[in-house]
Write an enzyme that holds these catalytic residues in place. Sequence first.
Site, short mmCIF file in Angstrom:
data_model
loop_
_atom_site.label_atom_id
_atom_site.label_comp_id
_atom_site.label_asym_id
_atom_site.label_seq_id
_atom_site.Cartn_x
_atom_site.Cartn_y
_atom_site.Cartn_z
N LYS A 1 53.39 48.60 22.60
CA LYS A 1 52.26 47.68 22.82
C LYS A 1 51.36 47.73 21.62
O LYS A 1 50.79 48.82 21.19
CB LYS A 1 51.55 47.70 23.98
CG LYS A 1 50.39 46.91 24.48
CD LYS A 1 50.09 47.36 25.94
CE LYS A 1 49.26 46.13 26.58
NZ LYS A 1 49.11 46.49 28.10
N GLU B 1 49.45 45.81 44.63
CA GLU B 1 48.28 45.73 45.61
C GLU B 1 48.82 45.84 47.02
O GLU B 1 47.77 46.46 47.66
CB GLU B 1 47.67 44.24 45.34
CG GLU B 1 47.06 44.19 43.94
CD GLU B 1 47.91 43.84 42.93
OE1 GLU B 1 47.63 43.75 41.81
OE2 GLU B 1 49.26 43.68 43.27
N ARG C 1 47.18 38.91 47.17
CA ARG C 1 48.48 39.31 47.36
C ARG C 1 48.53 40.40 48.43
O ARG C 1 49.79 40.51 48.89
CB ARG C 1 48.78 40.08 46.16
CG ARG C 1 48.47 39.22 44.65
CD ARG C 1 49.22 39.64 43.76
NE ARG C 1 50.50 39.39 43.42
CZ ARG C 1 51.25 39.90 42.47
NH1 ARG C 1 51.17 40.69 41.80
NH2 ARG C 1 52.54 39.45 42.10
#
Length: 627
Positions: A283, A368, A396
């Site tokens: 990244k 979540e 969610r």
Amino acid sequence: MSSDILSTITSPADLKGMSYEELSLLSEEIRDFLITKVAKTGGHLGPNLGVVELTLALHRVFDSPRDKFVFDTGHQSYVHKMVTGRQDGFDRLKQRGGLTGYPSQAESEHDLVENCHASTALSYADGLAKAFTLHGEDRHVVAVVGDGALTGGMCWEALNNIAHAKNPVIIVVNDNGRSYAPTIGGLADHLATLRLNPGYEKVLDLVKDSLERTPLVGRPLYEALHAIKKGIKDAVAPQAMFEDLGIKYIGPVDGHDQAAVESALERAKKFNGPIIVHAVTRKGNGYQPALDDEADNFHAPGAFDPLTGKSLAAPSLKWTHVFGEELVEIASERSDIVGITAAMPESTGIDRLAAKYPERAYDVGIAEQHATTSAAGLALAGLHPIVAVYATFLNRAFDQVLLDVALHKLPVTFVLDRAGITGPDGPSHYGIWDMSVFGVVPGLRIAAPRDAATLREELREAVAIDDGPTIVRFPTGSVPAALPALRRVGTVDVLSEADRKDVLLIGVGSFAHTGVAIASLLSEQGIGVTVVDPRWVRPAPAELVDLARGHRLVVSVEDGVRDGGVGDAVSKLLRDHEVDVPVRDLGVEARWIPHGTRNEILAELGLTAPEIATKVAAWYAGVTAKA
């Protein structure tokens, strides 16, 4: 740079005949382009610097849009946008009228799914592959899964079904060891093992070379060894985990080696069944400030100096900072306080708790639902968990909030960052649903602070509640100036009063400041306005009943959807108490609102102080005309 290959790329077809030398130069140009453009507009820089070669390889091996790409998460699609003819749009990236920060069907035929929340691509891919099989279509489905999305449970539900269906689905795991922050959990450790160990094929080659030089016994021993290669595979590179599911595995492959990635994808393309290509990337690759950023490798910076990587934003007090600071103070006073985040410790302020009390802070990955039910378990064991997530992401876990937490009357506090209209990330990231969606949960109480002092106060009130769940929600960005109350009626703060009690204006959260500005504008027209901040907005405070009785018109203003929002709750409260004062509610329409700045969107919705004042004056005139 001396070359200018990028300007010649207008479609994926332009990549097909390029040499690897040209592709190397193109990759450098793409990274320079991304750094220059995102430095001006802000955006997801780190993830896209890491997928340059991978994206080029995808478009060289497959034929978009006939072959379907689904990016998970969608914020790693900038390079894909660039090679599908959208380079000019990056001057207005994430700005009104410019490119979105995610795939967008309205932008290009190459964008299929506007998947802005993680861990969904494999389910889309499963459905697409099943449909193509039913239609008898020879088309490829490629799911690019990265930035920690495999920590989400939906991925594993999808993998189970993909393996069972045996349809040709190509799963590219962009393994950069990160989500927003470093990816955590058992799967992450598993992939790290793959990154750090030599491939089993190399081990077999070394053994084969040695044994074949041994007279008589060498070849038979190698054949025996080859027969048990799966055991070696498990010991050296445990990719058998995927093959045990029934999904073929290729990798790990260097995601920045153009030829290696293309070779792996070509092999996957020919395999007529589900297959994983495991690409190891970095990244922020190619930009030293991003690589040096330990927190999140420039995951999503605002505007910055491209030479130094330093932020250009003026220093200001952020809501997240206030929450994180107060959380640590509360945790210092109470040993039962623990924090949970879903892959976003720094973005939600949980990193401060983790720094002070590392054993009391849990990062569960992009999960979540698990975070919520794990919090329920912590609460059942006598702790008070604080689950810090972006407002849009708690949607969610509605079922878990409803049945795992609220049904058991458990003291779990959900702290929702980025509540309301958040702007540049677009409709999937607007935190406008929580007050409506979670307002129906029995026993759940929702607080909406207006400034730093009320955030600290309401957070403390939330963790003092021990008979059910609570939500404390606040917007993104800088904290506004302090807005002290004139007085408090029960739990309701009175912020502004006039001699005449014409209009009761209920300002929710950040709209408390707007309410005071509206009162000032209406006072110039001779209309007396009382501005109140309910503080705890769901259930609607009973004190509003008597306050409403003393006025001729009640108006609520909120930064959530109107349908089922605070305004609806206030109307129902007054009806139930047979209060006949007219009620008008202002909020966000339940529709998909294009990305833009918060101020641009509020203006479009008519939620600025001057526009609201005009509406209220007209409503008040109508009420008095009937009197």
